[in-house]
Scaffold this motif. Structure first.
Motif, PDB file in Angstrom:
ATOM      1  N   SER A 128      14.118 -72.810  19.390  1.00  0.00           N
ATOM      2  CA  SER A 128      13.732 -71.525  18.804  1.00  0.00           C
ATOM      3  C   SER A 128      14.774 -70.428  18.936  1.00  0.00           C
ATOM      4  N   PHE A 158      16.180 -68.534  15.961  1.00  0.00           N
ATOM      5  CA  PHE A 158      15.210 -67.952  15.037  1.00  0.00           C
ATOM      6  C   PHE A 158      14.506 -66.724  15.601  1.00  0.00           C
ATOM      7  N   GLN A 159      14.842 -66.346  16.815  1.00  0.00           N
ATOM      8  CA  GLN A 159      14.188 -65.190  17.418  1.00  0.00           C
ATOM      9  C   GLN A 159      14.888 -63.900  16.990  1.00  0.00           C
ATOM     10  N   ARG A 160      14.077 -62.937  16.576  1.00  0.00           N
ATOM     11  CA  ARG A 160      14.613 -61.669  16.074  1.00  0.00           C
ATOM     12  C   ARG A 160      14.921 -60.743  17.240  1.00  0.00           C
ATOM     13  N   TYR A 184      20.742 -60.869  20.637  1.00  0.00           N
ATOM     14  CA  TYR A 184      20.656 -62.151  19.941  1.00  0.00           C
ATOM     15  C   TYR A 184      21.819 -63.054  20.346  1.00  0.00           C
TER      16      TYR A 184
END
Length: 267
Positions: free
Chosen positions: A187, A190-192, A198
């Protein structure tokens, strides 16, 4: 495993010397895993039961971390025609994460539901906010004395209480740490997050795998710290004025093994 004693060890993200940014990345991963696995499908059952038993539709979510599953549960209940107003709280509130959750739920919910948050620290063992108190996946962080104090505070202030954690089982500590660690690895891209965090997440996941190690270690320790149903019953029996509440302890069948303790003030 239900008959084995609870082992009160410490999780890495609970340590005072753990950098706050690392703790935030970890709790954000947990919140993302809740979403990926549709944990709300089973986790919504205890809250739905509490609401049917007369609990307030004003929800005060304790130890919400970076949002936790309660906003996802709110969406699920909304689709079923059950409307709630959620306030996210934590001892160390992650306000930016709370604001993201607030905005995300506002996009999909009607005016009959809402999410807000407390930007100041809220102690789960000494809470003055009115509403049904929920604590998802965090009750095991509290040693028996503090866990009892949390329940006693709910009784003393006559606020409904919904505690949901994973049941005691040999299977979960053997399998779930590998599953949650795999979810962290999958994941991360795909984490904002804001770009600096990030990139830091990617570095601490793939180049220096601090976050996967932290998730694996904390998952193992979490399952060793879980309270069994007999321990919860003894805790409830020892509360002052416990007979002024109706208590229910059970497990929701399914993948998550969601064990619950529900307390509702008697009229």
């Amino acid at each position: 495993m239900e008959s084995l004693p609870r082992i009160d060890f410490v999780e890495l993200h609970d340590l005072d010397r753990t950098p706050p940014v690392l703790r935030t990345l970890h709790t954000e991963s947990i919140a993302f895993i809740y979403k990926l696995t549709d944990a709300a499908r089973e986790y919504s059952v205890p809250l739905s039961l509490a609401l049917r038993l007369g609990a307030s539709h004003r929800i005060v979510d304790l130890c919400a971390g970076s949002g936790g599953p309660v906003p996802l549960i709110q969406r699920r209940l909304h689709r079923e025609g059950v409307h709630t107003h959620v306030t996210l709280t934590d001892l160390v509130p992650n306000v930016p994460a709370f604001q993201r959750v607030q905005a995300a739920n506002a996009d999909v919910l009607d005016d009959c539901c809402s999410v807000d948050y407390e930007s100041s620290s809220v102690d789960a063992t000494d809470c003055s906010l009115e509403g049904t108190r929920t604590i998802y996946g965090a009750f095991h962080h509290f040693p028996p004395a503090l866990a009892t104090r949390m329940l006693q505070n709910a009784v003393d202030t006559r606020q409904p209480m919904v505690v949901v954690d994973t049941k005691r089982s040999f299977v979960y500590p053997l399998l779930f740490p590998f599953f949650t660690t795999l979810m962290v690895l999958i994941s991360a891209p795909f984490q904002r997050n804001p770009l600096p965090r990030y990139l830091l997440r990617l570095v601490l996941t793939y180049l220096v795998p601090v976050l996967p190690f932290m998730m694996f270690f904390d998952s193992v320790v979490s399952f060793l710290r879980m309270y069994g149903r007999a321990e919860l019953q003894r805790m409830v029996d020892g509360l002052a004025n416990t007979d002024t509440f109706t208590w229910k302890i059970g497990v929701v069948p399914g993948f998550t093994g969601a064990q619950y303790l529900i307390g509702i003030p008697k009229v």
